[in-house]
Scaffold this motif. Structure first.
Motif, PDB file in Angstrom:
ATOM      1  N   ALA A  21       0.803  -1.236   0.048  1.00  0.00           N
ATOM      2  CA  ALA A  21      -0.038  -0.050   0.180  1.00  0.00           C
ATOM      3  C   ALA A  21       0.942   1.328  -0.051  1.00  0.00           C
ATOM      4  O   ALA A  21       0.301   2.309  -0.492  1.00  0.00           O
ATOM      5  N   ALA A  22       2.167   1.091   0.534  1.00  0.00           N
ATOM      6  CA  ALA A  22       2.862   2.442   0.658  1.00  0.00           C
ATOM      7  C   ALA A  22       3.260   2.772  -0.735  1.00  0.00           C
ATOM      8  O   ALA A  22       3.457   4.034  -0.945  1.00  0.00           O
TER       9      ALA A  22
ATOM     10  N   LEU B   1       2.513  14.199   8.199  1.00  0.00           N
ATOM     11  CA  LEU B   1       1.306  13.649   8.716  1.00  0.00           C
ATOM     12  C   LEU B   1       0.220  13.363   7.826  1.00  0.00           C
ATOM     13  O   LEU B   1      -0.660  12.692   7.867  1.00  0.00           O
ATOM     14  N   ASP B   2       0.065  14.586   6.864  1.00  0.00           N
ATOM     15  CA  ASP B   2      -0.906  14.634   5.743  1.00  0.00           C
ATOM     16  C   ASP B   2      -0.888  13.248   4.978  1.00  0.00           C
ATOM     17  O   ASP B   2      -1.947  12.890   4.417  1.00  0.00           O
ATOM     18  N   GLU B   3       0.301  12.707   4.664  1.00  0.00           N
ATOM     19  CA  GLU B   3       0.571  11.759   3.618  1.00  0.00           C
ATOM     20  C   GLU B   3       0.376  10.540   4.673  1.00  0.00           C
ATOM     21  O   GLU B   3      -0.251   9.326   4.101  1.00  0.00           O
ATOM     22  N   TRP B   4       1.031  10.458   5.588  1.00  0.00           N
ATOM     23  CA  TRP B   4       0.975   9.145   6.332  1.00  0.00           C
ATOM     24  C   TRP B   4      -0.341   8.943   7.135  1.00  0.00           C
ATOM     25  O   TRP B   4      -0.720   7.517   7.082  1.00  0.00           O
TER      26      TRP B   4
ATOM     27  N   ILE C  95       2.359  -7.948  12.629  1.00  0.00           N
ATOM     28  CA  ILE C  95       2.388  -7.835  11.319  1.00  0.00           C
ATOM     29  C   ILE C  95       1.395  -6.364  10.881  1.00  0.00           C
ATOM     30  O   ILE C  95       2.042  -5.621  10.203  1.00  0.00           O
ATOM     31  N   LEU C  96       0.272  -6.306  11.598  1.00  0.00           N
ATOM     32  CA  LEU C  96      -0.490  -5.207  11.334  1.00  0.00           C
ATOM     33  C   LEU C  96       0.406  -3.720  11.610  1.00  0.00           C
ATOM     34  O   LEU C  96       0.322  -2.866  11.080  1.00  0.00           O
ATOM     35  N   ALA C  97       1.124  -3.821  12.929  1.00  0.00           N
ATOM     36  CA  ALA C  97       2.165  -2.783  13.508  1.00  0.00           C
ATOM     37  C   ALA C  97       2.939  -2.435  12.285  1.00  0.00           C
ATOM     38  O   ALA C  97       3.110  -1.292  12.114  1.00  0.00           O
ATOM     39  N   ALA C  98       3.489  -3.459  11.751  1.00  0.00           N
ATOM     40  CA  ALA C  98       4.779  -3.247  10.665  1.00  0.00           C
ATOM     41  C   ALA C  98       4.107  -2.456   9.732  1.00  0.00           C
ATOM     42  O   ALA C  98       4.666  -1.442   9.173  1.00  0.00           O
ATOM     43  N   TYR C  99       2.716  -3.098   8.830  1.00  0.00           N
ATOM     44  CA  TYR C  99       2.452  -2.357   7.641  1.00  0.00           C
ATOM     45  C   TYR C  99       1.875  -1.051   8.044  1.00  0.00           C
ATOM     46  O   TYR C  99       2.047  -0.076   7.093  1.00  0.00           O
ATOM     47  N   THR C 100       1.253  -0.960   9.183  1.00  0.00           N
ATOM     48  CA  THR C 100       0.784   0.537   9.494  1.00  0.00           C
ATOM     49  C   THR C 100       1.879   1.436   9.833  1.00  0.00           C
ATOM     50  O   THR C 100       1.967   2.834   8.994  1.00  0.00           O
TER      51      THR C 100
ATOM     52  N   LEU D  13      -1.993   5.469   6.430  1.00  0.00           N
ATOM     53  CA  LEU D  13      -3.522   5.318   6.255  1.00  0.00           C
ATOM     54  C   LEU D  13      -3.789   4.604   5.025  1.00  0.00           C
ATOM     55  O   LEU D  13      -4.931   3.896   4.909  1.00  0.00           O
ATOM     56  N   ARG D  14      -2.864   4.587   4.296  1.00  0.00           N
ATOM     57  CA  ARG D  14      -3.038   3.880   2.892  1.00  0.00           C
ATOM     58  C   ARG D  14      -3.157   2.372   2.963  1.00  0.00           C
ATOM     59  O   ARG D  14      -3.913   1.752   2.334  1.00  0.00           O
ATOM     60  N   ALA D  15      -2.621   1.809   4.298  1.00  0.00           N
ATOM     61  CA  ALA D  15      -2.895   0.468   4.186  1.00  0.00           C
ATOM     62  C   ALA D  15      -4.353  -0.246   4.567  1.00  0.00           C
ATOM     63  O   ALA D  15      -4.735  -0.741   3.788  1.00  0.00           O
ATOM     64  N   PRO D  16      -4.982   0.474   5.726  1.00  0.00           N
ATOM     65  CA  PRO D  16      -6.122   0.131   5.800  1.00  0.00           C
ATOM     66  C   PRO D  16      -6.921   0.492   4.785  1.00  0.00           C
ATOM     67  O   PRO D  16      -8.200  -0.357   4.437  1.00  0.00           O
ATOM     68  N   ALA D  17      -6.883   1.507   3.884  1.00  0.00           N
ATOM     69  CA  ALA D  17      -7.839   1.959   2.634  1.00  0.00           C
ATOM     70  C   ALA D  17      -7.754   0.797   1.794  1.00  0.00           C
ATOM     71  O   ALA D  17      -8.646   0.398   1.096  1.00  0.00           O
ATOM     72  N   LEU D  18      -6.555   0.145   1.561  1.00  0.00           N
ATOM     73  CA  LEU D  18      -6.382  -0.935   0.572  1.00  0.00           C
ATOM     74  C   LEU D  18      -7.056  -2.149   1.144  1.00  0.00           C
ATOM     75  O   LEU D  18      -7.717  -2.845   0.303  1.00  0.00           O
ATOM     76  N   ILE D  19      -6.830  -2.419   2.087  1.00  0.00           N
ATOM     77  CA  ILE D  19      -6.999  -3.616   2.714  1.00  0.00           C
ATOM     78  C   ILE D  19      -8.464  -3.753   2.777  1.00  0.00           C
ATOM     79  O   ILE D  19      -9.541  -4.727   2.974  1.00  0.00           O
TER      80      ILE D  19
END
Lengths: 77, 539
Positions: free
Chosen positions: B26-27, B38-41, B171-176, B181-187
Motif C-alpha cells: 500500500a505504501a 502527517l498529511d501523507e502518512w 504484522i499489522l503494526a509493521a505495515y501501518t 492510512l493507505r494500508a487500511p484503505a487498500l485492505i
C-alpha cells in the motif's frame, strides 16, 4: 471574529436539509414499530420496519445531496 | 486439531497473509512525493475519492468487534441488541449536516485531529488537550477489543494461546508503520468483499437450513420466554424502549466524535465525496442488521457458547454458528472476514490516537517547533506503542476490563460533543464553560456506570450502560442510556458556566477560524503552515 471577506458569502443552508429530520427522528420513535404484526417474509414488523428505515435514510440523504449540490457540473470520480 | 479445523485454519491463514502483503504494498499505492508528513502518512494525502472513502469509512466503523458483539447481544437479550440498526441510520444525516464543516475548516487550516480544531476555534490549548486525552482514552480499549474479535474466531477453530494474536498484531503494526492510512484503505476492499460474500451466503443459506425466518424468530421468542430475565424478548418492552432510542441516538452522536471516524472523513478529497458517502454508507447498515440477526440464527441452531473460565463467552456464538452451518473451507473464509475486519479499524484507530498524541500533546507541550517530518516520525512510533498497549491490555488483563473500558469510552467521547460538534455550528460557548461541562459530564457518566450492576455476570459495577431511573429515587423500572444523561448534565453546566463567565467578562480565547472556512471546498486556498499541498496541482 475576523472581519468579513469580500468573497461572496457561501453557506450550506437549504430548506431541503429539513428532509434529513425524517431519518434522524423516525428510527427513534420505538412506539411506531415495536410490534410483531404485520410480518414480512417471516420477519416481525419491528425488524423489517427498521430495515426499511435504512432505505428512508438513503433516499432522504440522496435527495438532499442532489438538491443542494454546489456545482452540479463538477467532475465525478 | 480436527481436519475440519485444519481446513478452516489454512484458508484463514492464506487470506490473512495475502492481506498483509497488500498492507505493505500500500505504501506504493497512489504514491506520494514524500511519506514524511502527517498529511501523507496519517491522512493518505487527503486525497481519497468516493469509492476509497466508502470502503475506508465502512471498514472503520463496522469493526470485527461489531460483527461478533452485536449478534452476541441479540443472542443474549433479543430486540434490545438491534439498536445497532437505527443507530447507523441516524448517524449519517448528522454527519451530512455537521461533520462536513469539520472537513472544510480542517482543509483550510490543515487540522489533522478534532483537538486541532478545538484549539483554533476556542483559542485554548488546554481544552484541546482535554479533547485529545478523551479521544485517546476512548480509542485504546476499542483497539484492544478488535483483538477480542480475532480471538473469538481463533477459539472456534480450536486455536488457543497468545502467540497467534501477537503475530497478527505485529504484522499489522509493521505495515501501518510503513504505509500509514493507505494500508487500511487498500485492505478495506478485501475485507468488505469478504464480509459481503459471507453475509449474503449466511442469510440465504442458514435460514433455509433452519426452516425459514418465521421459525428462527419463533425459536428466539421461545428461548426468551423461558428465561427469568424480564428485559429480553424479540420485541422491546415498556421499560427499555426509551433506553433503546437514547442508546441509538447517543451512539450515533458518539460515533463521529471518535478520532478514527474523523480521520476517515478528513482523508476524503472534497465535500461531495463525503456527501455521496453519507448517502451510500447505509448499505453497511443493512449488512449490520443481517449480522445482528445471526444471533437469532444461533439460537434456532441450538448453538451453545464456549466457556472461558467457567463463564459462557457469548462472543463465540457467531464463529460457532459458522462452524456448524458452513462447509469447513467457507467457515475459514468467514473467519478470515472477521479477522481481517479487525485489522482495518485497528490500523485506523492507532493512527488516529497517534496523531492526537503528536499534534496535541507532543507538539503542544514538548516540541513547539517540531518539523513535519518529525511529526510523522513521532506518530509512526506512537502507533506502534498504541498497538503494544492494546495487546498487553488483552493478554495481561482480563478482556472484560477492555469491554468495560469500551463501554466507558462511548460515554466519555460523547462528552466532547459540545466542544467539537456544537463548536462546528456555534462559537457561543466560553472555553471555560466547555471545560466545566466536560468535567461535569465525565464525572456524572462515570458515577452512573459505576452504579450499574449486571446480575447475569455477577458484576456489582460497570455492568452495562442502561441506568435504572429507580437509582435516582424514581418509582419506575425505566432505564436510560448513561451517555445521553451525562451529556445533558454536561450541556447544562456548559451553558450556565458560559453565561456566568460572559457576565463577569472572563477572558475568552480568540477564534482563529472564519465563518467562510466552514464551507471551503477542494481547490480553495489554504492558509495553514501545515498545508504545503501543491496548489499548482489543484489549479
Amino acid at each position: 471574529m475576523a472581519e468579513t471577506t469580500p468573497r461572496p458569502r457561501r453557506g450550506d443552508r437549504s430548506p431541503w436539509n429539513w428532509l434529513l429530520v425524517l431519518p434522524v427522528v423516525v428510527p427513534l420513535l420505538t412506539f411506531l414499530f415495536n410490534k410483531d404484526k404485520p410480518r414480512l417474509a417471516g420477519f416481525p414488523f419491528f425488524y423489517w420496519a427498521q430495515f426499511a428505515f435504512i432505505i428512508l435514510g438513503v433516499a432522504a440523504t440522496t435527495v438532499v445531496y442532489l438538491m443542494t449540490r454546489r456545482d452540479p457540473g463538477s467532475k465525478e470520480d | 486439531m480436527s481436519s475440519r479445523h485444519l481446513t478452516e485454519l489454512i484458508v484463514f491463514i492464506v487470506l490473512f497473509v495475502l492481506v498483509s502483503a497488500l498492507g505493505f504494498v500500500a505504501a506504493r499505492w497512489r504514491r506520494p512525493d514524500s511519506m514524511h508528513t502527517l498529511d501523507e502518512w496519517g491522512l493518505g494525502g487527503r486525497s481519497f475519492g468516493s469509492w476509497i472513502t466508502w470502503f475506508l469509512i465502512g471498514g472503520d466503523l463496522y469493526t470485527a468487534y461489531t460483527f461478533v458483539a452485536v449478534p452476541a447481544l441479540v443472542f443474549g437479550a433479543g430486540a434490545a441488541g438491534f439498536y445497532a440498526v437505527p443507530y447507523t441510520v441516524v448517524v449519517y444525516p448528522l454527519v451530512f449536516l455537521v461533520l462536513i464543516r469539520l472537513w472544510s475548516v480542517s482543509h483550510v487550516h490543515g487540522f489533522v485531529t478534532p483537538a486541532d480544531f478545538v484549539r483554533a476555534r476556542f483559542g485554548s490549548p488546554l481544552l484541546a488537550l482535554l479533547i485529545a486525552i478523551t479521544g485517546i482514552v476512548a480509542t485504546m480499549p476499542y483497539i484492544a477489543l478488535q483483538l477480542v474479535g480475532i480471538q473469538a474466531t481463533l477459539k472456534a477453530m480450536g486455536v488457543t494461546g497468545h502467540w497467534p494474536i501477537v503475530i497478527a498484531f505485529a504484522i499489522l503494526a509493521a505495515y501501518t508503520y510503513q504505509s500509514g492510512l493507505r494500508a487500511p484503505a487498500l485492505i478495506a476492499f478485501i475485507k468488505d468483499a469478504l464480509i459481503y460474500i459471507v453475509i449474503i451466503v449466511a442469510v440465504l443459506y442458514i435460514p433455509h437450513k433452519l426452516g425459514g425466518w418465521g421459525h428462527i424468530f419463533g425459536a428466539a421468542q421461545t428461548k426468551f420466554d423461558k428465561t427469568p430475565a424480564p428485559a429480553d424478548g424479540t420485541l422491546l418492552n415498556a421499560n427499555n424502549q426509551l433506553n433503546y432510542a437514547m442508546l441509538a441516538l447517543g451512539s450515533a452522536l458518539a460515533l463521529f466524535l471518535y478520532p478514527h471516524s474523523v480521520t476517515g472523513v478528513l482523508a476524503s478529497k472534497n465535500r461531495n465525496v463525503i456527501k455521496r458517502n453519507m448517502a451510500a454508507l447505509p448499505a453497511y447498515s443493512f449488512v449490520l442488521g443481517l449480522i445482528a440477526l445471526l444471533g437469532y440464527m444461533a439460537i434456532a441452531g441450538g448453538i451453545k457458547p464456549l466457556t472461558s473460565g467457567g463463564k459462557p463467552d457469548s462472543n463465540t456464538v457467531v464463529p460457532l454458528l459458522f462452524d456448524h452451518m458452513f462447509p469447513s473451507w467457507f467457515a475459514g473464509v468467514a473467519y478470515a472476514a472477521v479477522g481481517i475486519g479487525a485489522l482495518v479499524p485497528a490500523a485506523i484507530m492507532s493512527i488516529a490516537a497517534a496523531n492526537l498524541f503528536t499534534r496535541n500533546i507532543y507538539r503542544e507541550y514538548f516540541r513547539r517547533n517540531a518539523s513535519e517530518a518529525e511529526e510523522a516520525k513521532v506518530s509512526k512510533l506512537v502507533s506502534l506503542v498504541v498497538k503494544v498497549g492494546a495487546v498487553a491490555c488483552i493478554l495481561l488483563l482480563d478482556p472484560q476490563f477492555s469491554i468495560d473500558l469500551q463501554l466507558i469510552g462511548g460515554v466519555i467521547i460523547l462528552q466532547t460533543l459540545p466542544a467539537v460538534g456544537l463548536g462546528l455550528i456555534t462559537r457561543w460557548f466560553h472555553r471555560g464553560g466547555l471545560m466545566a461541562g466536560w468535567v461535569a459530564g465525565l464525572a456524572t457518566g462515570l458515577w452512573m456506570l459505576y452504579r450499574i450492576p449486571n446480575p447475569a455476570t455477577h458484576k456489582a459495577h460497570f455492568g452495562g450502560s442502561a441506568y435504572p431511573l429507580s437509582d435516582l429515587g424514581f418509582d419506575s423500572k425505566v432505564t436510560v442510556y448513561v451517555g445521553m444523561l451525562a451529556l445533558l448534565v454536561n450541556l447544562v453546566v456548559a451553558i450556565v458556566a458560559t453565561l456566568v463567565l460572559k457576565a463577569v467578562k472572563a477572558a475568552d480565547g480568540v477564534d482563529a477560524t472564519r465563518a467562510d472556512d466552514y464551507y471551503a471546498d477542494e481547490g480553495d486556498p489554504r492558509v495553514a503552515a501545515g498545508s504545503r499541498e501543491i496548489e499548482a496541482e489543484l489549479a
